[in-house]
Design a protein around this motif. Structure first.
Motif, PDB file in Angstrom:
ATOM      1  N   THR A   1       0.841  -1.197   0.000  1.00  0.00           N
ATOM      2  CA  THR A   1       0.000   0.000   0.000  1.00  0.00           C
ATOM      3  C   THR A   1       0.878   1.249   0.000  1.00  0.00           C
ATOM      4  OG1 THR A   1      -1.681  -1.197   1.239  1.00  0.00           O
ATOM      5  CG2 THR A   1      -1.848   1.197   1.230  1.00  0.00           C
ATOM      6  N   SER A   2       0.496   2.245  -0.773  1.00  0.00           N
ATOM      7  CA  SER A   2       1.276   3.485  -0.879  1.00  0.00           C
ATOM      8  C   SER A   2       0.714   4.561   0.047  1.00  0.00           C
ATOM      9  CB  SER A   2       1.276   3.984  -2.319  1.00  0.00           C
ATOM     10  OG  SER A   2       1.851   3.037  -3.197  1.00  0.00           O
ATOM     11  N   LEU A   3       1.499   5.617   0.241  1.00  0.00           N
ATOM     12  CA  LEU A   3       1.133   6.691   1.163  1.00  0.00           C
ATOM     13  C   LEU A   3       1.429   8.055   0.555  1.00  0.00           C
ATOM     14  CD1 LEU A   3       0.254   7.506   4.100  1.00  0.00           C
ATOM     15  CD2 LEU A   3       2.689   7.467   4.684  1.00  0.00           C
ATOM     16  N   ILE A   4       0.527   9.002   0.813  1.00  0.00           N
ATOM     17  CA  ILE A   4       0.744  10.406   0.463  1.00  0.00           C
ATOM     18  C   ILE A   4       0.726  11.207   1.760  1.00  0.00           C
ATOM     19  CG2 ILE A   4      -0.198  12.440  -0.717  1.00  0.00           C
ATOM     20  CD1 ILE A   4      -1.566  10.369  -2.654  1.00  0.00           C
ATOM     21  N   VAL A   5       1.767  11.985   2.016  1.00  0.00           N
ATOM     22  CA  VAL A   5       1.845  12.776   3.238  1.00  0.00           C
ATOM     23  C   VAL A   5       1.610  14.254   2.942  1.00  0.00           C
ATOM     24  CG1 VAL A   5       3.330  11.168   4.471  1.00  0.00           C
ATOM     25  CG2 VAL A   5       4.363  12.948   3.039  1.00  0.00           C
ATOM     26  N   CYS A   6       1.066  14.953   3.941  1.00  0.00           N
ATOM     27  CA  CYS A   6       0.808  16.398   3.868  1.00  0.00           C
ATOM     28  C   CYS A   6       1.237  16.981   5.221  1.00  0.00           C
ATOM     29  CB  CYS A   6      -0.664  16.683   3.601  1.00  0.00           C
ATOM     30  SG  CYS A   6      -1.366  15.814   2.179  1.00  0.00           S
ATOM     31  N   PRO A   7       2.533  17.075   5.480  1.00  0.00           N
ATOM     32  CA  PRO A   7       3.018  17.339   6.835  1.00  0.00           C
ATOM     33  C   PRO A   7       2.622  18.680   7.431  1.00  0.00           C
ATOM     34  CG  PRO A   7       4.818  17.358   5.251  1.00  0.00           C
ATOM     35  CD  PRO A   7       3.628  16.817   4.540  1.00  0.00           C
ATOM     36  N   SER A   8       2.513  19.742   6.626  1.00  0.00           N
ATOM     37  CA  SER A   8       2.170  21.029   7.238  1.00  0.00           C
ATOM     38  C   SER A   8       0.739  21.036   7.759  1.00  0.00           C
ATOM     39  CB  SER A   8       2.400  22.185   6.252  1.00  0.00           C
ATOM     40  OG  SER A   8       1.408  22.250   5.253  1.00  0.00           O
ATOM     41  N   SER A   9      -0.173  20.298   7.110  1.00  0.00           N
ATOM     42  CA  SER A   9      -1.526  20.159   7.626  1.00  0.00           C
ATOM     43  C   SER A   9      -1.531  19.408   8.954  1.00  0.00           C
ATOM     44  CB  SER A   9      -2.419  19.426   6.617  1.00  0.00           C
ATOM     45  OG  SER A   9      -2.796  20.261   5.553  1.00  0.00           O
TER      46      SER A   9
END
Length: 409
Positions: free
Chosen positions: A227-235
């Motif tokens: 499974t892949s992941l997309i991160v949005c760290p500032s949120s």
């Protein structure tokens, strides 16, 4: 509302182009029918046809890929009273505390808001964006400012996504199933990964967004399920005052970066790149791949997307050439550095420095927009779009991803 993209045959000469994070070479690139037809290291030093573009002094990189955005929220301010424990708590709070602000912004016609979402991405060099919400018809028109991924299925999240199996079944063949998960710091967020696995929705077709609550055991599970992941760290940082552990999450086979929406994010995709490099310790070469090749692989985009290669899409971005490779430039790169954006062989953005270098045929129907200190010419009806937004928010009160905008006099 939007104009159809016209594809021309032309040559870009005089520039270096990015082959990889630490490799750039001088070349002449030919665009035909929206694709890269040829890359030649036999340099030409002048136009061959009337449509050719002199890019002497510029560096060409592939168009960036924004793996996660909510296009209809581009004009919204950041909303919330953090910290929260999970995304449900945040959603309930903003609808209670900021209901008037939300209703006011939503009274702007949705197509107008969505088009501003496309422009927000275009301004920072994004040529392809993955939109996380129901599609608006305007996104599917050829004149939309950027390309919107159309093959992937989606659900909001395990808690708010309704019938997840039905949403997964609606995913087109060859696409991926994308949903928010593990967005928070409490047991609810932590348990979502395991709930998805128990119901058979954690596999190579699934892409999770955020993953803040994923621990080492969860990472191993994602590796097993591919499974892949997309991160949005500032949120994550804004909502939960917690940063994702990228050194841990990077053990997942494929991890990409998304800007998320201005409701919670630091800014545009370039701002998110700065954030993940500065605060999460991601090296520039790795950050570059998170918004080019890896995003393309995760979202299963057209072959060549995220790279500059023969037969790949004609999606290119020009910045000033300082003699450095793109990995060295990335930590300082901002929307002010984006001087030219070509999507499917159509010039969609040009700076004041480059608009005069463009042949007349390639710059027809472009309109100027002042954005936070710099003017860009865009293939979009920005005058009309700003007028529509100002009818609701007031003259001079419209901000695009937190940045001031107006039509230059």
């Amino acid at each position: 509302m939007t104009e159809s993209i016209q594809q021309y045959s032309f040559t870009l000469y005089g520039a270096r182009y990015v082959k990889g994070p630490w490799e750039s070479i001088a070349a002449t690139i030919q665009i035909r029918a929206g694709s890269i037809a040829d890359i030649s290291q036999t340099l030409c030093h002048g136009p061959i046809s009337r449509n050719d573009i002199d890019l002497d002094g510029f560096l060409l990189m592939p168009g960036l890929i924004n793996a996660h955005d909510h296009l209809a929220f581009a004009l919204f301010p950041k909303l919330g009273n953090p910290p929260y424990r999970n995304y449900i708590e945040w959603g309930e709070d903003i609808h209670r505390q900021f209901s008037e602000c939300i209703a006011k912004h939503k009274s702007i016609p949705k197509d107008v808001r969505v088009l501003w979402g496309g422009i927000r991405n275009l301004l920072c060099g994004v040529t392809t964006v993955s939109h996380h919400d129901a599609f608006s018809p305007v996104m599917l028109t050829k004149g939309f400012p950027v390309k919107v991924v159309q093959t992937n299925g989606w659900a909001h999240s395990p808690a708010l996504g309704g019938n997840l199996h039905a949403a997964r079944k609606a995913t087109r063949p060859g696409g991926t199933f994308v949903l928010h998960a593990c967005e928070g710091i409490d047991d609810l967020a932590y348990e979502e990964l395991w709930k998805l696995d128990r119901v058979g929705l954690l596999d190579a077709e699934t892409v999770l967004v955020h993953g803040l609550a994923i621990d080492a055991i969860g990472v191993e599970l994602m590796r097993q399920r591919a499974t892949s992941l997309i991160v949005c760290p500032s949120s994550n940082n804004f909502l939960f005052e917690r940063l994702p552990d990228i050194s841990l999450l990077a053990k997942i086979e494929k991890i990409a970066l998304g800007s998320d929406s201005p409701l919670t994010a630091e800014g545009d995709l370039l701002d998110e790149l700065h954030f993940i490099m500065r605060y999460c310790g991601v090296a520039p070469h790795a950050a570059y791949r998170m918004v080019t090749e890896t995003s393309s692989e995760i979202l299963r985009l057209e072959s060549g997307t995220g790279r500059i290669k023969i037969d790949g899409p004609g999606d290119l971005v020009a910045i000033r050439d300082t003699g450095q490779d793109i990995a060295a430039r990335l930590p300082q790169l901002s929307h002010r550095d984006i001087e030219l954006v070509i999507i499917n062989g159509s010039v969609q953005l040009a700076s004041e420095a480059l608009i005069d270098r463009l042949p007349h045929s390639l710059k027809q129907c472009m309109e100027p927009l002042w954005v936070d200190g710099s003017t860009r010419w865009l293939r979009a009806p920005v005058g009309m779009l700003l007028e529509q937004a100002e009818k609701v928010l007031g003259i001079g009160q419209v901000k695009l991803g937190g940045k001031s905008i107006h039509i230059p006099v």
